[in-house]
Design a protein around this motif. Structure first.
Motif, PDB file in Angstrom:
ATOM      1  N   THR A   1       4.705   1.002   0.064  1.00  0.00           N
ATOM      2  CA  THR A   1       3.269   1.334   0.048  1.00  0.00           C
ATOM      3  C   THR A   1       2.974   2.290  -1.109  1.00  0.00           C
ATOM      4  O   THR A   1       1.986   2.134  -1.832  1.00  0.00           O
TER       5      THR A   1
ATOM      6  N   VAL B   1      -9.679   5.177  -4.508  1.00  0.00           N
ATOM      7  CA  VAL B   1      -9.780   3.953  -3.724  1.00  0.00           C
ATOM      8  C   VAL B   1     -10.507   4.318  -2.430  1.00  0.00           C
ATOM      9  O   VAL B   1     -10.400   5.442  -1.956  1.00  0.00           O
TER      10      VAL B   1
ATOM     11  N   THR C   1      -5.397  -1.828  -2.030  1.00  0.00           N
ATOM     12  CA  THR C   1      -5.798  -0.644  -2.791  1.00  0.00           C
ATOM     13  C   THR C   1      -6.936  -0.972  -3.738  1.00  0.00           C
ATOM     14  O   THR C   1      -7.114  -0.324  -4.736  1.00  0.00           O
ATOM     15  N   ASN C   2      -7.654  -1.968  -3.446  1.00  0.00           N
ATOM     16  CA  ASN C   2      -8.804  -2.572  -4.177  1.00  0.00           C
ATOM     17  C   ASN C   2      -8.566  -2.814  -5.671  1.00  0.00           C
ATOM     18  O   ASN C   2      -7.773  -2.166  -6.318  1.00  0.00           O
TER      19      ASN C   2
ATOM     20  N   ALA D   1      -4.617  -2.798   4.768  1.00  0.00           N
ATOM     21  CA  ALA D   1      -5.581  -2.661   3.679  1.00  0.00           C
ATOM     22  C   ALA D   1      -4.901  -2.635   2.317  1.00  0.00           C
ATOM     23  O   ALA D   1      -3.777  -2.192   2.165  1.00  0.00           O
TER      24      ALA D   1
ATOM     25  N   PHE E   1       0.380   2.227  -4.445  1.00  0.00           N
ATOM     26  CA  PHE E   1      -0.583   3.262  -4.836  1.00  0.00           C
ATOM     27  C   PHE E   1      -0.283   3.845  -6.217  1.00  0.00           C
ATOM     28  O   PHE E   1      -1.133   4.461  -6.839  1.00  0.00           O
TER      29      PHE E   1
ATOM     30  N   ALA F   1      -4.042   2.117   8.276  1.00  0.00           N
ATOM     31  CA  ALA F   1      -4.587   1.217   7.264  1.00  0.00           C
ATOM     32  C   ALA F   1      -3.488   0.305   6.723  1.00  0.00           C
ATOM     33  O   ALA F   1      -3.433   0.022   5.538  1.00  0.00           O
TER      34      ALA F   1
ATOM     35  N   LEU G   1      -8.074   8.925  -1.964  1.00  0.00           N
ATOM     36  CA  LEU G   1      -8.298   7.937  -0.909  1.00  0.00           C
ATOM     37  C   LEU G   1      -9.743   7.997  -0.401  1.00  0.00           C
ATOM     38  O   LEU G   1     -10.098   7.322   0.561  1.00  0.00           O
TER      39      LEU G   1
ATOM     40  N   LEU H   1     -10.100   3.684   0.674  1.00  0.00           N
ATOM     41  CA  LEU H   1      -9.356   3.397   1.889  1.00  0.00           C
ATOM     42  C   LEU H   1      -9.637   4.342   3.047  1.00  0.00           C
ATOM     43  O   LEU H   1      -9.669   3.934   4.200  1.00  0.00           O
ATOM     44  N   LEU H   2      -9.813   5.609   2.760  1.00  0.00           N
ATOM     45  CA  LEU H   2     -10.034   6.580   3.845  1.00  0.00           C
ATOM     46  C   LEU H   2     -11.454   7.155   3.791  1.00  0.00           C
ATOM     47  O   LEU H   2     -11.712   8.256   4.279  1.00  0.00           O
ATOM     48  N   ARG H   3     -12.385   6.375   3.235  1.00  0.00           N
ATOM     49  CA  ARG H   3     -13.762   6.844   3.155  1.00  0.00           C
ATOM     50  C   ARG H   3     -14.296   7.135   4.556  1.00  0.00           C
ATOM     51  O   ARG H   3     -14.065   6.372   5.485  1.00  0.00           O
TER      52      ARG H   3
ATOM     53  N   SER I   1      -2.306   6.898   4.405  1.00  0.00           N
ATOM     54  CA  SER I   1      -2.955   5.638   4.769  1.00  0.00           C
ATOM     55  C   SER I   1      -2.172   4.923   5.864  1.00  0.00           C
ATOM     56  O   SER I   1      -2.754   4.292   6.738  1.00  0.00           O
TER      57      SER I   1
END
Lengths: 319, 319, 319
Positions: C30, C45, C318-319, C316, C34, C313, C75, C47-49, C308
């Motif tokens: 992972t 990213v 990492t866009n 998910a 990242f 997550a 994140l 992810l944790l918005r 994450s």
């Protein structure tokens, strides 16, 4: 200091005194809409995006500062923490100059904590028209967001205020929380407000605010629907006003035994942080009637509500 | 330390010395574009989104730190505040190791405040090529963003620099602000730069920078278009260099009376925080000719401009 | 304290002890995903918005706090820094009450640093089910994210762990880093783990963890593929356990001379901050075999990975 604008909407949030029942209810209803946000996976709403909030703390308070910081962040505002005692005064700048400077930085809201009564109102009077001021506790005077989160907590459990007997127990004289709560309870129309504590800790003209005085906790909480315990400040414990922490607990501490005198569905509240074994027994603080942690939960929603109301986001939703 | 890249664009922003008139004008023009952002309902632009800015403060300064923090947040950067005196040194880490570590954390910009002259340039020399360094004040040497916000403020009122007489009054010797301002004013082509203060507080070779020396405030500000008052540092007040704060005000304090000697449209500036009644009378500081708070307003736009320029966002707009 | 959920996924990250090779590998993989984020122009990213992370530091550590703060911001989480020593205790609140309060504020993750061994596990046991706890160092016990970033750094250079000889040099007894590393190295299947140091700084039963003891650095690092130098704590230097910093360097400091005894492709690691000239010579710390700064780089990616993973997550991107 008038905290309302010309349309009678909240411009600042300085004191409960003088606010109408409709306005307090609007705060509670707005908080109700924000309440689910905290339980969502994404806890942010864009309502205050691009706004700058300043935590202006002249007196340290991690707990209160953190709730306002979280509330601001969940509204997507930018927030700056300023510990004024530790900064501007080292350069000898006056309060007014500090305020003018923050205004010029195009900040939108000051959350003010101060050891002096009236400080938030003084600041609200001084600031430029585009700034809103929220009182996060000033001296012995007011702590209006604390009072509103307490009202929110009561309404959540009891549905309405009409028939309630509410007892506030502890050091009434030095408590800004008590002062704000009595005014809020009175405006929201509770049946009976009682203040309970030793004579040395109850101010002279408290009856004028609509509260009944009890110096004995047993009779004070008898039949009460809501029991609000106040924090006993350390600095009071060894003063001539009080014998000792142990004796205080003996006389005014809320125990399971005593709580039985209240209504069987009574809830127990405390603004925190708790002095276990001084004003409240752990069995009660952690017991089934305690809603102390619910108060913290609601603190975020209520502060989000107040922040969004004063900034004029009346019409906006919570997406 | 060269603060320009190969295309002669700003890579760091360390000193006004050596920067061309074109480049200073670019900073001012960029700040002009950012200026309306602060007045919008949403004050953020996404220009530095995903960039990490570190406020690296070896000397405390709430005011300067806050303006850079706000500027970074309004550019949507992530910002970390590091008070170095209080942290790394407790573990005895060297400055170089601290810098290497922050670089390795993929930070993009260091905003450096330090009590030693030359510290920002030293750090810029040490850092990896992807890092930009902005000098937020180093010892007695430079405070270039302060100088640029002053230039911005002058240009806003006076339109151009050509015919201006600018008087800088106070402790020139110990002032990084004065040093940066004299260089900026000279490069931007003002007609006359005057430094005004007691002999003990004016450095020997100041004329070499293009400034004329006046030891008498009345003649020093006579006919001036811009009067810049410097802050008298506390530590200077009881030193052999100066008799006392009262006597300083007597000899060099800017009063309404004295201000009449300047041009009738003269503006009064001060980097803040103000010592009221020491270097400036309140009637002047708060009077109609004062642009002291405008300086603060412009400080955000100028810092946003510098931050976006050094990070290479030359072409980007402000959406 | 079980740090896994019912699907055997990470719920907390408290200790390396008991984690499977598959799980450690998942963390590394992972982090690998990242890793490129830090090199992009936009380092965030989503992810944790909308999640709230609390840096709960009972022991100051700017370096570790900053890496977690950066990881959380990249994140897109909201992060609150709480220095507990300086805050709640001034009001005499108990740890449990502080935790309950933060939970009630709907925080999602606590990053805990504490001077007492077992503190993070204790907190994980106490918190509500929706909260994840990450151990950022507790007493002498564990520093699992440090161990994982070290494993990440080793894997990056050496590809796999199977044939490696790894020597850990220094104060093994008081090092949470050493304890976590030995367990991680053992689980990931390195060929040989050596601990190297004076008898007074090596715990009695260390062989039980699968490590071989060397009291002599020359034989300890002979042929090693990885040499991990530990930081010598200031408080140890003048204790009866050690003669002096100079003598320590004489006996255990890593010099270029000594490093020649290791494998010619050996890498040198250190958790930082470095004591130059005490446990390591500058020529080695800054030399071609040093990967000390790479460790810092990887620290962000590894912490993003752990954060994450514990927040669920897993799936998910990492866009």
């Amino acid at each position: 200091m008038n905290q309302l604008d010309e349309q009678e909407r909240l411009k600042h949030f300085l004191t409960i005194e003088g606010l109408s029942r409709a306005l307090l209810t609007e705060v509670l209803d707005t908080a109700e809409r924000f309440s689910p946000v905290g339980e969502r996976a994404v806890k942010n709403v864009p309502l205050l995006r691009g706004k700058t909030v300043v935590n202006l703390f002249f007196e340290p308070s991690t707990r209160t500062r953190t709730t306002f910081e979280l509330a601001a962040k969940r509204l997507s505002a930018d927030i700056i923490n300023l510990n004024i005692a530790a900064s501007a005064t080292t350069k000898g700048e006056s309060l007014t100059d500090t305020l003018r400077t923050l205004e010029a930085m195009q900040c939108d809201m000051f959350v003010v904590r101060h050891q002096n009564s009236g400080a938030a109102a003084f600041i609200a009077k001084k600031v430029a028209p585009h700034i809103s001021v929220i009182n996060a506790g000033d001296g012995r005077y007011q702590h209006p967001t604390q009072a509103m989160l307490d009202m929110f907590t009561i309404r959540r459990v009891k549905q309405n205020f009409n028939d309630l007997i509410v007892a506030i127990v502890g050091d009434i004289t030095h408590s800004r929380v008590a002062r704000s709560e009595i005014q809020a309870l009175s405006t929201l129309g509770v049946a009976e407000i009682r203040v309970v504590g030793p004579k040395t800790l109850i101010p002279d003209k408290i009856e004028a605010l609509g509260a009944q005085v009890f110096n004995d906790i047993e009779t004070g909480i008898a039949g009460a629907d809501v029991v609000i315990m106040l924090r006993l400040q350390q600095e009071r414990m060894n003063s001539p006003l009080l014998p000792s922490a142990q004796e205080y607990f003996q006389s005014y501490g809320l125990t399971e035994q005593r709580l039985k005198l209240a209504d069987k569905n009574a809830i127990v509240m405390h603004p925190g942080p708790i002095n276990r074994g001084i004003e409240i027994d752990s069995a009660v603080a952690d017991g089934p009637q305690s809603v102390i942690l619910n108060q913290v939960v609601h603190g975020i929603a209520v502060r989000m509500a107040v922040m969004s109301l004063v900034i004029g986001a009346h019409a906006a939703g919570t997406n």
